[in-house]
Write a protein that holds these residues in place. Structure first.
Motif, short mmCIF file in Angstrom:
data_model
loop_
_atom_site.label_atom_id
_atom_site.label_comp_id
_atom_site.label_asym_id
_atom_site.label_seq_id
_atom_site.Cartn_x
_atom_site.Cartn_y
_atom_site.Cartn_z
N HIS A 39 0.78 -1.13 -0.05
CA HIS A 39 -0.03 -0.04 -0.03
C HIS A 39 0.90 1.36 -0.10
N PHE A 40 0.43 2.10 -0.79
CA PHE A 40 1.18 3.51 -0.84
C PHE A 40 1.24 4.09 0.38
N ASP A 41 2.37 4.73 0.80
CA ASP A 41 2.48 5.22 2.11
C ASP A 41 2.20 6.55 1.99
N GLY A 42 2.01 7.44 0.85
CA GLY A 42 1.22 8.72 0.50
C GLY A 42 2.36 9.62 0.54
N ARG A 43 3.66 9.37 0.77
CA ARG A 43 4.70 10.37 0.82
C ARG A 43 5.28 10.31 -0.83
N LYS A 44 5.33 11.81 -1.04
CA LYS A 44 5.63 12.00 -2.59
C LYS A 44 7.23 12.29 -2.64
N HIS A 150 5.17 5.44 -5.42
CA HIS A 150 4.75 4.16 -5.03
C HIS A 150 5.58 2.97 -4.93
N SER A 153 8.38 3.52 -2.52
CA SER A 153 8.01 3.41 -0.98
C SER A 153 7.67 1.91 -0.81
#
Length: 392
Positions: A39-44, A150, A153
């Protein structure tokens, strides 16, 4: 048939048949479902997009204009889009800057992609998380930066994306696109499904910044830097992941002369690195470097455009000479080789362009044979593939 000729023919047929069986195995493996990623951790991540451009003014302006739209999908502060300008006109550099791209002029006595990338990494060292490498003609999918972030990450440090054909206006471009599709399915997806590293394709690639920086300055390839980088990664037990949702649209060559030069450059790099790496690959098995060994042995594959033709000729000549065992072996190899392509190529494309594909086989075969004559030249000089604005 004399014993000597029979033994030589047996060695050649066995080599081609084993290669066909290997391709068929990869083709079957490509049909297995992937396990998915985290799952993508959301940090760009902060990304450095590098685009080496050698004397392709109109092409780089076209692709940059399209690719700079990425800023509408990904924060502008989180990526730098750098055109490494080798031989571009001053007015082209100015137009690229006006589009929002960074322009890094370079000049070499003998230009190579490796040299351009090395200069860029020296110049741009600003706490990046990842590097994306594109070709001058590549138009990236709008989500490429998010997808790259993604995968990084999830802990992947070397990633090959999907290069899909941007043009099929000529028979050569169609065949070039189908060839890349087959290679991607087998050598990227199929290899991954069996637990081995994907091949690298020279563009549409994503790397952890520090990993790429640690390897790029050791590269020396005139042509085939992707092969050299594959070996460097797997020799250090770095796994290359294939990501079919990281998409770039790639212009395919449109004429047989460009096809021959391109394949000659690839073949020269492939076999040069195979001979140079075979001993270390065998030694590496003792250290558990099975992925590296597999990658080196993959370089021993025959030219895929010529293999079916060679097997056909060998089966017919063996039949004429009454060598039944060679006939059976060559037919087996031919069946496996052709079968691998039917497994991985889209049926819709084969049905739609079937007559065009069959009609183009003689010219493609002659171009593939001609490519062998360019191998010696490409060892000394980088044979640049000139692109045209034929795609969308």
């Amino acid at each position: 048939m004399s014993t000597f000729i029979y033994i030589i023919a047996l060695i050649i047929v066995s080599y081609l048949t084993i290669s066909g069986a290997y391709q068929f195995m990869l083709a079957l493996a490509s049909k297995r479902k992937s396990k998915g990623i985290c799952h993508f951790d959301g940090r760009k991540r902060k990304l450095l997009v590098l685009v080496p451009a050698y004397k392709e003014d109109q092409v780089i302006l076209h692709s940059t204009k399209r690719n700079m739209d990425l800023k509408y999908k990904y924060p502008k502060t989180h990526f730098d889009y750098v055109v490494i300008s080798d031989g571009l006109k001053p007015e082209t550099n100015n137009e690229l800057k006006a589009l929002g791209a960074h322009v890094l002029p370079v000049s070499f006595e003998k230009s190579t992609k490796v040299k351009s990338l090395q200069v860029a990494i020296k110049h741009y060292d600003n706490n990046y998380d990842g590097v994306i490498v594109l070709d001058a003609d590549n138009v990236a999918d709008m989500n490429i930066l998010f997808k790259a972030s993604h995968y990084l990450s999830c802990g992947f440090r070397a990633i090959q994306g999907l290069r899909t054909a941007a043009n099929m206006q000529t028979s050569v471009a169609l065949m070039d696109g189908l060839s890349e599709t087959a290679n991607t399915e087998m050598l990227c997806k199929g290899a991954n499904r069996l637990g081995f590293s994907s091949k690298l394709s020279g563009s549409g690639m994503v790397f952890d910044y520090e990993l790429f920086k640690s390897l790029v300055f050791d590269l020396k390839a005139i042509g085939g830097f992707d092969k050299e980088l594959e070996l460097a990664l797997t020799n250090t037990k770095e796994y290359i992941h294939y990501a079919e949702d990281i998409i770039v649209f790639d212009e395919k060559v449109s004429d047989t002369e460009a096809f021959a030069k391109q394949r000659g450059r690839w073949l020269q790099a492939q076999y040069t690195f195979f001979y140079a790496s075979l001993a270390s690959a065998l030694d590496g098995l003792r250290d558990g470097k099975l992925d590296y060994f597999h990658k080196v042995m993959q370089l021993a594959l025959p030219p895929r455009a010529l293999s079916p033709i060679a097997l056909t000729v060998l089966s017919l000549s063996s039949f004429a000479l009454g060598a039944d065992q060679l006939v059976m072996l060559s037919i087996t190899g031919l069946t496996l080789t052709i079968g691998s392509y039917f497994l991985v190529l889209p049926l819709k494309i084969l049905l739609k362009y079937g007559l065009q594909i069959v009609g183009s086989l003689p010219s493609i075969t002659m171009a593939a044979i001609k490519s062998l004559t360019f191998m010696k030249e490409s060892k000394k000089t980088f044979l640049h593939t000139q692109h045209e604005l034929t795609g969308s």
